[in-house]
Scaffold this motif. Sequence first.
Motif, mmCIF file in Angstrom:
data_model
loop_
_atom_site.group_PDB
_atom_site.id
_atom_site.type_symbol
_atom_site.label_atom_id
_atom_site.label_comp_id
_atom_site.label_asym_id
_atom_site.label_seq_id
_atom_site.Cartn_x
_atom_site.Cartn_y
_atom_site.Cartn_z
ATOM 1 N N PRO A 49 34.856 -36.021 -2.573
ATOM 2 C CA PRO A 49 34.504 -36.399 -3.585
ATOM 3 C C PRO A 49 34.070 -35.152 -4.359
ATOM 4 O O PRO A 49 34.207 -34.920 -5.667
ATOM 5 C CB PRO A 49 33.812 -37.449 -4.337
ATOM 6 C CG PRO A 49 33.487 -38.289 -2.849
ATOM 7 C CD PRO A 49 33.834 -37.842 -1.891
ATOM 8 N N CYS A 50 33.268 -34.039 -4.077
ATOM 9 C CA CYS A 50 32.776 -33.254 -4.421
ATOM 10 C C CYS A 50 33.452 -31.687 -4.176
ATOM 11 O O CYS A 50 32.845 -31.378 -4.617
ATOM 12 C CB CYS A 50 31.289 -32.330 -3.306
ATOM 13 S SG CYS A 50 31.382 -32.239 -1.118
ATOM 14 N N GLY A 51 34.806 -31.924 -3.514
ATOM 15 C CA GLY A 51 35.759 -31.386 -3.934
ATOM 16 C C GLY A 51 35.271 -30.012 -2.774
ATOM 17 O O GLY A 51 36.682 -29.534 -2.326
ATOM 18 N N ASP A 52 35.010 -30.227 -1.460
ATOM 19 C CA ASP A 52 34.407 -29.710 -0.722
ATOM 20 C C ASP A 52 35.614 -30.384 0.881
ATOM 21 O O ASP A 52 35.909 -32.219 0.427
ATOM 22 C CB ASP A 52 33.333 -30.144 0.266
ATOM 23 C CG ASP A 52 32.232 -28.736 -0.672
ATOM 24 O OD1 ASP A 52 32.765 -28.375 -1.932
ATOM 25 O OD2 ASP A 52 31.344 -29.183 -0.610
ATOM 26 N N THR A 53 35.964 -29.647 1.261
ATOM 27 C CA THR A 53 37.187 -29.760 2.874
ATOM 28 C C THR A 53 36.375 -29.341 4.193
ATOM 29 O O THR A 53 35.871 -28.971 3.876
ATOM 30 C CB THR A 53 38.115 -29.028 2.641
ATOM 31 O OG1 THR A 53 38.896 -29.294 1.024
ATOM 32 C CG2 THR A 53 39.422 -29.078 3.300
ATOM 33 N N GLY A 74 32.426 -26.362 3.150
ATOM 34 C CA GLY A 74 31.550 -26.989 1.794
ATOM 35 C C GLY A 74 29.918 -25.792 2.286
ATOM 36 O O GLY A 74 29.340 -24.968 2.622
ATOM 37 N N CYS A 75 28.837 -27.170 1.779
ATOM 38 C CA CYS A 75 27.802 -26.614 1.582
ATOM 39 C C CYS A 75 26.631 -26.747 3.072
ATOM 40 O O CYS A 75 27.248 -26.560 4.544
ATOM 41 C CB CYS A 75 27.017 -27.270 0.707
ATOM 42 S SG CYS A 75 26.551 -28.884 0.697
ATOM 43 N N GLY A 76 25.266 -26.166 3.004
ATOM 44 C CA GLY A 76 24.932 -25.832 4.371
ATOM 45 C C GLY A 76 24.792 -27.250 4.856
ATOM 46 O O GLY A 76 24.666 -27.431 5.607
ATOM 47 N N THR A 77 24.761 -28.185 4.463
ATOM 48 C CA THR A 77 25.030 -29.201 4.667
ATOM 49 C C THR A 77 25.802 -29.961 5.445
ATOM 50 O O THR A 77 25.540 -30.707 6.010
ATOM 51 C CB THR A 77 23.949 -30.158 3.595
ATOM 52 O OG1 THR A 77 24.287 -30.306 2.082
ATOM 53 C CG2 THR A 77 22.358 -30.746 3.448
ATOM 54 N N SER A 78 26.722 -29.621 4.037
ATOM 55 C CA SER A 78 27.932 -30.402 5.371
ATOM 56 C C SER A 78 28.378 -29.119 6.228
ATOM 57 O O SER A 78 28.750 -30.226 7.434
ATOM 58 C CB SER A 78 29.002 -30.250 4.669
ATOM 59 O OG SER A 78 30.047 -28.661 3.900
ATOM 60 N N ILE A 79 27.666 -28.379 6.478
ATOM 61 C CA ILE A 79 27.701 -27.661 7.625
ATOM 62 C C ILE A 79 27.115 -28.329 9.435
ATOM 63 O O ILE A 79 27.280 -28.579 9.954
ATOM 64 C CB ILE A 79 27.374 -25.688 7.971
ATOM 65 C CG1 ILE A 79 28.491 -25.183 6.865
ATOM 66 C CG2 ILE A 79 27.624 -25.556 8.808
ATOM 67 C CD1 ILE A 79 27.729 -23.828 6.218
ATOM 68 N N GLN A 117 23.622 -36.687 1.220
ATOM 69 C CA GLN A 117 23.800 -38.112 2.068
ATOM 70 C C GLN A 117 25.404 -37.802 2.389
ATOM 71 O O GLN A 117 25.956 -38.232 3.718
ATOM 72 C CB GLN A 117 23.184 -38.887 2.012
ATOM 73 C CG GLN A 117 21.690 -39.162 2.286
ATOM 74 C CD GLN A 117 20.689 -40.483 1.996
ATOM 75 O OE1 GLN A 117 21.632 -41.312 1.702
ATOM 76 N NE2 GLN A 117 19.381 -39.709 2.285
ATOM 77 N N HIS A 118 26.436 -37.970 1.621
ATOM 78 C CA HIS A 118 27.980 -37.678 0.958
ATOM 79 C C HIS A 118 28.386 -36.739 2.291
ATOM 80 O O HIS A 118 29.554 -37.008 2.730
ATOM 81 C CB HIS A 118 28.448 -37.781 -0.133
ATOM 82 C CG HIS A 118 28.602 -36.503 -0.734
ATOM 83 N ND1 HIS A 118 27.428 -35.655 -1.547
ATOM 84 C CD2 HIS A 118 29.432 -35.033 -0.931
ATOM 85 C CE1 HIS A 118 27.669 -34.923 -1.451
ATOM 86 N NE2 HIS A 118 28.141 -34.146 -1.204
ATOM 87 N N CYS A 119 27.764 -35.644 2.047
ATOM 88 C CA CYS A 119 27.746 -34.841 3.225
ATOM 89 C C CYS A 119 28.176 -35.636 5.091
ATOM 90 O O CYS A 119 29.750 -34.811 5.608
ATOM 91 C CB CYS A 119 27.285 -33.193 3.683
ATOM 92 S SG CYS A 119 26.878 -32.920 1.919
ATOM 93 N N ALA A 120 27.540 -36.463 5.130
ATOM 94 C CA ALA A 120 27.187 -36.814 6.337
ATOM 95 C C ALA A 120 28.663 -37.723 6.513
ATOM 96 O O ALA A 120 29.045 -38.197 7.788
ATOM 97 C CB ALA A 120 26.166 -37.723 6.924
ATOM 98 N N LEU A 121 29.531 -38.683 5.349
ATOM 99 C CA LEU A 121 30.091 -39.744 5.158
ATOM 100 C C LEU A 121 31.276 -38.874 5.595
ATOM 101 O O LEU A 121 31.965 -38.996 6.424
ATOM 102 C CB LEU A 121 30.051 -40.515 3.562
ATOM 103 C CG LEU A 121 31.524 -40.804 3.394
ATOM 104 C CD1 LEU A 121 31.365 -41.972 4.491
ATOM 105 C CD2 LEU A 121 31.122 -41.602 2.545
ATOM 106 N N LEU A 122 31.429 -37.539 4.861
ATOM 107 C CA LEU A 122 32.507 -36.693 4.960
ATOM 108 C C LEU A 122 33.030 -36.289 6.156
ATOM 109 O O LEU A 122 33.939 -36.422 6.903
ATOM 110 C CB LEU A 122 32.462 -35.256 4.050
ATOM 111 C CG LEU A 122 33.770 -34.382 4.335
ATOM 112 C CD1 LEU A 122 34.862 -34.713 3.256
ATOM 113 C CD2 LEU A 122 32.945 -33.204 3.097
ATOM 114 N N ALA A 123 31.888 -36.207 7.254
ATOM 115 C CA ALA A 123 31.709 -35.186 8.569
ATOM 116 C C ALA A 123 32.053 -36.624 9.649
ATOM 117 O O ALA A 123 32.661 -36.842 9.977
ATOM 118 C CB ALA A 123 30.337 -35.444 9.146
#
Length: 151
Positions: A49-53, A74-79, A117-123
């Motif tokens: 939803p943040c637009g990161d893939t 995405g951002c550092g936390t998505s990495i 925390q949504h970065c962990a959900l995306l992963a």
Amino acid sequence: MSSDPDDLRAIIMGDARKMYSETVIDHAMHPRNLGEMQIFDGFARITGPCGDTMEVWLKVRDNKITDIAFMTDGCGTSIASGSMMTELAKGRGINVAIRICQQDVLEALGGLPEESQHCALLAADTLKAAIRDCIALQKEPWKKAYRKYQV
Ligand code: FES
């Protein structure tokens, strides 16, 4: 204020340590299993939803994940989340790895600020989708010939 690059780096890292665990910083700075695969048994690309893939590639033998790779814009936390997700999934059976969830990634990272925390959900969601793709291709392996990267 100092203009010495080492001083600036120390200040930036000091600020990062106030917000993130050492594990998050380590995985963001030194991501595991970052890259792409040309030959794979499962693939998924999900835009959050943040637009990161995030993209995940799997190699599976005897229903076990023998290799895994991820990429994200995405951002550092998505990495960090993608990196940790691959560490949690590698070597696991696909029936076990498909149950890896946002909370598992968060706990393994030592937590993330609420806004990240949504970065962990995306992963976790991208891993699940790649495993589902692998299962679908196991059922209809001929479809592999008609695919490149697309989901
Ligand atoms: Fe979107 Fe990190 S802010 S995945």
